[in-house]
Design an enzyme around this catalytic site. Structure first.
Site, PDB file in Angstrom:
ATOM      1  N   CYS A  50       0.834  -1.195   0.000  1.00 36.09           N
ATOM      2  CA  CYS A  50       0.000   0.000   0.000  1.00 36.09           C
ATOM      3  C   CYS A  50       0.875   1.253   0.000  1.00 36.09           C
ATOM      4  O   CYS A  50       1.732   1.412   0.867  1.00 36.09           O
ATOM      5  CB  CYS A  50      -0.888  -0.019   1.247  1.00 36.09           C
ATOM      6  N   GLU A  51       0.671   2.101  -0.982  1.00 35.16           N
ATOM      7  CA  GLU A  51       1.551   3.268  -1.091  1.00 35.16           C
ATOM      8  C   GLU A  51       1.232   4.343  -0.050  1.00 35.16           C
ATOM      9  O   GLU A  51       2.012   5.269   0.142  1.00 35.16           O
ATOM     10  CB  GLU A  51       1.483   3.863  -2.502  1.00 35.16           C
ATOM     11  N   HIS A  52       0.098   4.227   0.612  1.00 34.49           N
ATOM     12  CA  HIS A  52      -0.236   5.210   1.652  1.00 34.49           C
ATOM     13  C   HIS A  52       0.450   4.895   2.977  1.00 34.49           C
ATOM     14  O   HIS A  52       0.699   5.796   3.770  1.00 34.49           O
ATOM     15  CB  HIS A  52      -1.750   5.264   1.867  1.00 34.49           C
ATOM     16  N   HIS A  53       0.712   3.612   3.224  1.00 28.90           N
ATOM     17  CA  HIS A  53       1.257   3.220   4.522  1.00 28.90           C
ATOM     18  C   HIS A  53       2.528   2.382   4.421  1.00 28.90           C
ATOM     19  O   HIS A  53       3.147   2.072   5.433  1.00 28.90           O
ATOM     20  CB  HIS A  53       0.206   2.440   5.316  1.00 28.90           C
ATOM     21  N   GLN A 109      -5.070  -0.591  -4.424  1.00 26.78           N
ATOM     22  CA  GLN A 109      -5.720  -1.751  -5.054  1.00 26.78           C
ATOM     23  C   GLN A 109      -6.560  -1.356  -6.268  1.00 26.78           C
ATOM     24  O   GLN A 109      -6.577  -2.062  -7.276  1.00 26.78           O
ATOM     25  CB  GLN A 109      -6.580  -2.471  -4.011  1.00 26.78           C
ATOM     26  N   HIS A 168      -5.831  -5.668   3.601  1.00 26.70           N
ATOM     27  CA  HIS A 168      -4.861  -4.585   3.737  1.00 26.70           C
ATOM     28  C   HIS A 168      -4.385  -4.534   5.178  1.00 26.70           C
ATOM     29  O   HIS A 168      -5.170  -4.261   6.078  1.00 26.70           O
ATOM     30  CB  HIS A 168      -5.496  -3.250   3.349  1.00 26.70           C
ATOM     31  N   CYS A 173      -2.726  -2.381   6.553  1.00 25.60           N
ATOM     32  CA  CYS A 173      -2.880  -1.037   7.128  1.00 25.60           C
ATOM     33  C   CYS A 173      -4.279  -0.869   7.725  1.00 25.60           C
ATOM     34  O   CYS A 173      -4.504   0.009   8.554  1.00 25.60           O
ATOM     35  CB  CYS A 173      -2.592   0.044   6.085  1.00 25.60           C
TER      36      CYS A 173
HETATM   37 ZN    ZN Z   1      -2.827   1.655   3.436  1.00 26.26          ZN
END
Ligand code: ZN
Length: 188
Positions: A76-79, A118, A146, A148
């Site tokens: 996941c590129e956010h976390h 995703q 996920h 995250c």
């Molecule tokens: Zn994430």
């Protein structure tokens, strides 16, 4: 990929969270993480076109081809922690253009081995197959957990996220779409 820079960043991260990068268990961590990142982000330096060897099979024309349960490991590129699950791909070949079934896993892996979300991953796989194989239609369904979501916050352990991307006949023809989605529809 700049291994030295990853090592320095991991050392910095360990210091920032209040750890001691000099303690025994952590001594080789920056080096391990750098090597691991080279692998889990290897898709950044890979061209999915390398896995798209198209065959011509005149018999295979207009019939649905469906590949289920392709393993999905992405980040996941956010976390920057993993999301893990399965991808299912269906397509209807046009003019006998097909690819080897194992290639789907390679294509999924290439797109997944990058910082991702995703929804975009699902769309990228569908667009890539649709644009390059030029089939009647493509459907891609991904379902993933996920970390995250499940390791933090509400800790929704076991919750999965399902995304789909439909192109061509899978999008425009209601009958085809419902047939394919029934076949691909996640949980058996
Ligand atoms: Zn994430």
């Amino acid at each position: 990929m700049d291994q030295e820079r990853i090592r320095a960043a991991v050392t910095e991260l360990l210091l920032a969270v209040g750890e001691n990068p000099e303690r025994e268990g952590l001594l080789e961590t920056p080096d391990r993480v750098a090597k691991m990142y080279a692998e889990i982000f290897s898709g950044l330096e890979e061209d999915p076109m390398d896995h798209l060897k198209i065959f011509h099979e005149p018999q295979q024309h207009g019939e649905l081809v469906l590949v289920r349960d392709i393993p999905l490991y992405s980040v996941c590129e956010h976390h920057l922690i993993p999301f893990i699950g399965k991808v299912h791909v269906a397509y209807i070949p046009k003019d006998g253009r097909i690819i080897g079934l194992s290639k789907f896993a390679r294509i999924v892996k290439t797109f997944a081995s990058r910082p991702q979300v995703q929804e975009r991953l699902t769309a990228q796989i569908a667009d890539f197959l649709y644009d390059n194989m030029k089939p009647y239609g493509v459907a891609v369904v991904a379902e993933a957990e996920h970390l995250c979501m499940t390791m933090r916050g509400i800790r929704a352990a076991g919750a999965t996220t399902q995304t789909s991307a439909l192109r061509g006949a899978m999008r425009t023809e209601a009958k085809t779409r419902s047939e394919v989605m029934l076949l691909l529809g996640g949980h058996r």
